[in-house]
Design an enzyme around this catalytic site. Sequence first.
Site, PDB file in Angstrom:
ATOM      1  N   LYS A   1       0.905  -1.301   0.018  1.00  0.00           N
ATOM      2  CA  LYS A   1      -0.044   0.088   0.129  1.00  0.00           C
ATOM      3  C   LYS A   1       0.805   1.037  -0.138  1.00  0.00           C
ATOM      4  CE  LYS A   1      -3.844  -2.383   2.209  1.00  0.00           C
ATOM      5  NZ  LYS A   1      -4.467  -2.848   3.465  1.00  0.00           N
TER       6      LYS A   1
ATOM      7  N   GLN B   1      -4.535  -1.155   9.524  1.00  0.00           N
ATOM      8  CA  GLN B   1      -4.367  -2.583   9.048  1.00  0.00           C
ATOM      9  C   GLN B   1      -4.952  -3.698   9.998  1.00  0.00           C
ATOM     10  OE1 GLN B   1      -3.174  -3.428   5.810  1.00  0.00           O
ATOM     11  NE2 GLN B   1      -3.840  -5.430   6.454  1.00  0.00           N
TER      12      GLN B   1
ATOM     13  N   ASP C   1     -11.162   3.323   4.096  1.00  0.00           N
ATOM     14  CA  ASP C   1     -11.497   1.739   4.232  1.00  0.00           C
ATOM     15  C   ASP C   1     -12.966   1.714   4.156  1.00  0.00           C
ATOM     16  OD1 ASP C   1      -9.535  -0.178   3.974  1.00  0.00           O
ATOM     17  OD2 ASP C   1      -8.989   0.069   6.211  1.00  0.00           O
TER      18      ASP C   1
END
Length: 310
Positions: A66, A110, A133
């Site tokens: 990422k 994460q 997200d």
Amino acid sequence: MRRLTAKQGNDMSKAIRIDGKAMAAELSAKITEETAALLQDHGLVPGLAVVIIGEDPASQVYVRNKKRTAEACGFHSVQHSLAEESSQEDVLALIDQLNNDESIHGILVQLPLPDQLDEQTVTQAVAPHKDVDGFHFINIGKLTSGNTADAFVPCTPAGCMVMIEQHLGKDLSGKNAVVIGRSNIVGKPMASLLLQENATVTITHSRTKDLPDVVRQADIVVAAVGRPNMVGGDWIKPGAVVIDVGINRIEVTVDGEPKSKLTGDIDYDAVCEVAAAATPVPGGVGPMTIVMLMSNTLRAARLASGLSVD
Ligand code: NDP
């Protein structure tokens, strides 16, 4: 839109291989161009902060990818690595700091988190307008109610949708879609997105009766389960489009040596004998997920500056 009349793929299969890696590279190039234009026209650089807690090796790989992609797109990219034993207060303090940092437009924590941390408290602490997200209840509510103009859609289902639309067009009227899996990060938002484009959607899960029969009704199948090669070719309606979200590490023997490899939730070769198109693992949904995170971050930066978004 790619038409499905001309079959292509490897010699063994009839289906089109949906090349997520190539699609992601194309999208990433577009995002890089738009990022350069944003800097030139508005002096704005999208900022993405990735927070990783602990040493989970798979998470380390995802975060590295990422960060690398964010940098390649021209973003301001920061990574915060916290110790495995970090307290909830430490994590919430960092998120608060990032929520108030004007150079950061998107925050990603994460998952999974170490056991002492409460996933819901942590994901809900991210400001909804930086929640790239798409896990905040505000963004989930906007998606479910069809108010997506300023919402963030979770990256994996958003990527699946791009792949489906490229093959079937945007309007899915008259199509039956079956989503296997009902998680909050994949199955449920996937079903919402398909419904929004007029598909007739069935969500299935571990308690579904006669799952293969249900899947056989589908023009679009999205498998998000986490069980290697579960969906066989005999589950698939001829001509269906099949999206494999699953990432499973399995042990195989190569030249007498034990090796581990990644595989999805579908039996790819068998499914390709019947389907019109299918995504491979690796090289399918995974790369699209990362690029959709970049797309969401660019969108967050534009929204934060009052600029138009698609
Ligand atoms: P979850 O474990 O949260 O959800 C799995 C779902 O599958 C559940 O709804 C479960 O049902 C259902 N399920 C389990 N066993 C069966 C079965 N035998 N028949 C039918 N349904 C079943 O997983 P996620 O949604 O987070 O992820 C799913 C897969 O996708 C994983 O392999 C994950 O690694 C991968 N993934 C890949 C991403 C990518 O970028 N490519 C991103 C995110 C995930 P129930 O609810 O009843 O328990």
